[in-house]
Design an enzyme around this catalytic site. Sequence first.
Site, PDB file in Angstrom:
ATOM      1  N   GLU A 234      38.918  27.802  39.680  1.00 12.65           N
ATOM      2  CA  GLU A 234      40.293  28.053  40.076  1.00 12.65           C
ATOM      3  C   GLU A 234      40.326  28.754  41.430  1.00 12.65           C
ATOM      4  OE1 GLU A 234      41.751  30.253  36.691  1.00 12.65           O
ATOM      5  OE2 GLU A 234      41.264  32.180  37.605  1.00 12.65           O
TER       6      GLU A 234
ATOM      7  N   ARG B 232      43.418  41.186  20.159  1.00 10.64           N
ATOM      8  CA  ARG B 232      43.042  42.422  19.461  1.00 10.64           C
ATOM      9  C   ARG B 232      43.806  43.590  20.072  1.00 10.64           C
ATOM     10  NH1 ARG B 232      40.221  44.448  23.698  1.00 10.64           N
ATOM     11  NH2 ARG B 232      38.928  42.997  24.892  1.00 10.64           N
TER      12      ARG B 232
END
Length: 480
Positions: free
Chosen positions: A199, A291
């Site tokens: 990217e 998480r």
Amino acid sequence: MKKILVANRGEIAIRVMTTARKMGIKTVAVYSTIDRNAPHVRFADEAILIGEAPSNQSYLKGDKIIEVAKSLNVDGIHPGYGFLSENADFAELCEQNDIIFIGPKSKAIKVMGSKLAAKEAVKAYDIPMVPGIDEAITDVKKAKDIANKIGFPILIKASAGGGGKGMRVVEKEKDLESQMNRAISEATSAFGDGSVFIEKYVSSPRHIEIQVMADSHGNVLHFFERECSIQRRHQKVVEEAPSSVLTPELRNQMGEAAIKVAKSCDYLGAGTVEFLLDENLNFYFLEMNTRLQVEHPVTELISGVDLVELQIRVARGEKLNIKQEDLKINGHALELRVYAEDPLNDFLPSVGHLSVYKLPVGKGIRVDNGYEEGMDIPIYYDPMLSKLITYGNTREEAIMLMKQAISNYKVEGVATTLPFGKYVCEHDAFISGNFDTHFVKNYYAPENLKADMESDAKVAALIAVKHYLKDQKLLRVPKI
């Protein structure tokens, strides 16, 4: 839910158990042989030895943890962060054994655990992404074509990566092949998966993340942002909330984008959506951490919620009792990760004996701690001792409190990141809010920190001498 097993150690284990105790829920600690006398073991209602010191023989043994949970009639398992927290197989194992995994479903962990799968999942939600290719690539010629199309510099990233592993910045085409091979090799070694993608490299980014919470009734909330741009080796050291650069409009846009990311994978529980923010305040989706984050306390302090309590409540099927419009930012919070690392030696781990370990206390100061005086720092785990968090009405007040707390935090026996935290808090770029993820590269040099530490030591010595002379003078005054 009457009993929770915390599949972790150190400060996060104690943090989770503290909330569980507040909710009237009993706790079970698991520990390795080297952690036998650790504070989290004594803090729990019950504690079970699960293996030897290396994590792959103890804290990563999902089968053993499930066996312990079943033998003790545990209702839920909280994984904390690290270890098994983003392990889809472990979450699935909990589901198969009728134990509540206090986190997202295994499917969401799988999707968001792969950067490529995550990009694919959020495609339909019109979320800004960094220009690049969203498929694994090993063909160097194809990689060169893509890189030339999006323009150098480019970033090669491991699909299964994290913590800066399998990540390479490539400035020129001639370096692409060698850097790509290194990235693939590192990713294979670290994650067992050599998939990489390319990217555009955002040259001066800020790392902004949004805390989300989702229940099983279709409700998803965001709890504002955290600024996490002060990093070393692509890992965070200082975090704060809110960010000093986000406008209310941009905050709302990023919050809405984070909610869409959570909805794209049918998310449940606490999660964090990470974005890059460029110098023109354009934001791009980076990844989702499935998480609780290390830096969650700064969000708790500015939003007035207990994120662990909300995790437990939504895990047991409760509906979120807060609406987005009820949430407001109050004050400013700052967090320093206190690692047993030597900032004068490239932040290398500093293993040793905590001969002195005194924590700061006071209004606006919170320490999420996992160690105590007299303990040894084991080589087997992440070297974080604690998290030092300060909270004030303003950013300036939070920074002032942080400097004060660092001065009152006494550690002898190991090097820590405390002096680095002080260096950050006193630097003009940080104070002004004009910084990005290159703060360490641009402003930090060990010799500068050493000079600061020597200057502080001289001042402390002069104060000590002054007090000594004053005491001597008082002692010479004759009694009448």
